[in-house]
Design an enzyme around this catalytic site. Structure first.
Site, PDB file in Angstrom:
ATOM      1  N   ASP A  42       0.848  -1.179   0.000  1.00  0.00           N
ATOM      2  CA  ASP A  42       0.000   0.000   0.000  1.00  0.00           C
ATOM      3  C   ASP A  42       0.891   1.239   0.000  1.00  0.00           C
ATOM      4  O   ASP A  42       2.091   1.153   0.314  1.00  0.00           O
ATOM      5  CB  ASP A  42      -0.905  -0.031   1.236  1.00  0.00           C
ATOM      6  CG  ASP A  42      -1.894   1.113   1.257  1.00  0.00           C
ATOM      7  OD1 ASP A  42      -2.415   1.470   0.190  1.00  0.00           O
ATOM      8  OD2 ASP A  42      -2.149   1.659   2.352  1.00  0.00           O
ATOM      9  N   ASP A  66      -0.302   5.024   1.021  1.00  0.00           N
ATOM     10  CA  ASP A  66      -0.568   5.922   2.138  1.00  0.00           C
ATOM     11  C   ASP A  66      -0.535   5.166   3.461  1.00  0.00           C
ATOM     12  O   ASP A  66      -1.205   4.141   3.629  1.00  0.00           O
ATOM     13  CB  ASP A  66      -1.932   6.594   1.961  1.00  0.00           C
ATOM     14  CG  ASP A  66      -1.977   7.476   0.729  1.00  0.00           C
ATOM     15  OD1 ASP A  66      -1.086   8.321   0.585  1.00  0.00           O
ATOM     16  OD2 ASP A  66      -2.890   7.301  -0.094  1.00  0.00           O
ATOM     17  N   ASP A  82      -1.312  -0.829   6.003  1.00  0.00           N
ATOM     18  CA  ASP A  82      -1.486  -0.226   7.327  1.00  0.00           C
ATOM     19  C   ASP A  82      -2.913  -0.368   7.848  1.00  0.00           C
ATOM     20  O   ASP A  82      -3.217   0.097   8.942  1.00  0.00           O
ATOM     21  CB  ASP A  82      -1.113   1.258   7.288  1.00  0.00           C
ATOM     22  CG  ASP A  82      -2.126   2.085   6.512  1.00  0.00           C
ATOM     23  OD1 ASP A  82      -2.446   1.704   5.357  1.00  0.00           O
ATOM     24  OD2 ASP A  82      -2.602   3.104   7.048  1.00  0.00           O
ATOM     25  N   LYS A 130      -9.490  -2.253  -2.994  1.00  0.00           N
ATOM     26  CA  LYS A 130      -9.371  -2.987  -1.733  1.00  0.00           C
ATOM     27  C   LYS A 130     -10.548  -2.646  -0.831  1.00  0.00           C
ATOM     28  O   LYS A 130     -10.955  -1.484  -0.767  1.00  0.00           O
ATOM     29  CB  LYS A 130      -8.061  -2.617  -1.034  1.00  0.00           C
ATOM     30  CG  LYS A 130      -6.807  -2.970  -1.798  1.00  0.00           C
ATOM     31  CD  LYS A 130      -5.558  -2.452  -1.081  1.00  0.00           C
ATOM     32  CE  LYS A 130      -5.525  -0.946  -1.038  1.00  0.00           C
ATOM     33  NZ  LYS A 130      -4.342  -0.400  -0.365  1.00  0.00           N
TER      34      LYS A 130
END
Length: 268
Positions: free
Chosen positions: A13, A15, A209, A184
């Site tokens: 990922d 961010d 995250d 996602k």
């Protein structure tokens, strides 16, 4: 447990893993360079559909992370690939920005507000009441409803912003029609990413995250998962979920030594 294959490919990922509010997270640039130096295939994923890969590369470089344009995969690109497979050469009314319209133009779609095949909702910083109203009426008239991702909110320097999932909920409430979310945690996005770099789920790791998007989508796609605690998920939240990541680490800097470890040794 049965023996697991050495890791040959990595998905991560963006961010909360590599950057936070456009600032590079310590270790991110080194992690990407480690993957490049080791010859590992990799792809950076994002549910953000605002920017094109070229735009994202420029933004990442400004933060000190140099990622090749073809190593970036967005929910807009995944949505375009999905639509190309469903209805080639179709038409769409788009509520979104350049990342989404460019991806749809690239597959030969026509942008129109007259009897489109689809209403496609993506991320934007300037949601228009007029555009949302038009989307609602087109869906009521029979257009199929697609959304790039289900995230209800996103961060900014000023605080929380409403995101695609929140606006999708508004449209659904008005029409009674649920969208099909491509990004996602839909494993479809993970599968499309794996196919893009010719990788196999059993020899690929997904880093994220968020437990509710990154980890669950990686898990459902058959990959090992690493949760970093530098973004949305707090340590005390991990045990609340009915599934667990393969590993939990503080940040992407802790993943760097795992590239060699996972690549050379099969886990037991």
């Amino acid at each position: 447990m049965s023996e697991m294959k050495p890791v040959e490919s990595w998905l991560t990922d963006m961010d909360g893993v590599l950057v936070h509010e456009q600032q590079a997270i310590p270790g991110a640039a080194e992690f990407i360079q480690t993957l490049i130096d080791s010859g590992r295939r990799f792809l950076v994923l994002t549910n953000n559909s605002i920017f094109t890969p070229r735009d994202l590369r420029a933004r990442l470089r400004a933060g000190g992370i140099d990622i090749p344009e073809d190593a970036i995969w967005t929910s807009a690109m995944a949505a375009a690939q999905f639509l190309d497979g469903q209805r080639r050469g179709g038409s769409a009314y788009v509520v979104g920005e350049a990342g989404l319209t460019t991806a749809l133009h690239d597959i030969g779609y026509t942008m129109t507000d007259t009897d489109p095949d689809y209403v496609v909702l993506g991320e934007t910083r300037t949601y228009s009441f007029e555009a949302i109203t038009r989307a609602i009426r087109l869906i009521e008239a029979g257009a199929r409803f697609i959304a790039t991702n289900p995230d209800p909110s996103g961060p900014s320097q000023e605080g929380t912003l409403p995101a695609t999932g929140a606006v999708a909920a508004l449209i659904t409430r008005a029409t009674g029609v649920e969208p099909y979310f491509v990004g996602k945690p839909n494993p479809l996005m993970m599968r499309s990413a794996l196919n893009r770099i010719d990788a196999h789920s059993e020899s690929t790791v997904m880093i994220g995250d968020r437990m509710d998007t990154d980890v669950i989508s990686g898990l459902e796609a058959g990959m090992r998962t690493i949760l970093v605690l530098s973004g949305s998920t707090r340590p005390e939240q991990v045990d609340r979920f009915p599934y667990v990541p393969s590993r939990v680490v503080d940040s992407i800097a802790d993943v760097i030594p795992l590239v060699a470890e996972y690549g050379q040794q099969a886990e037991q």
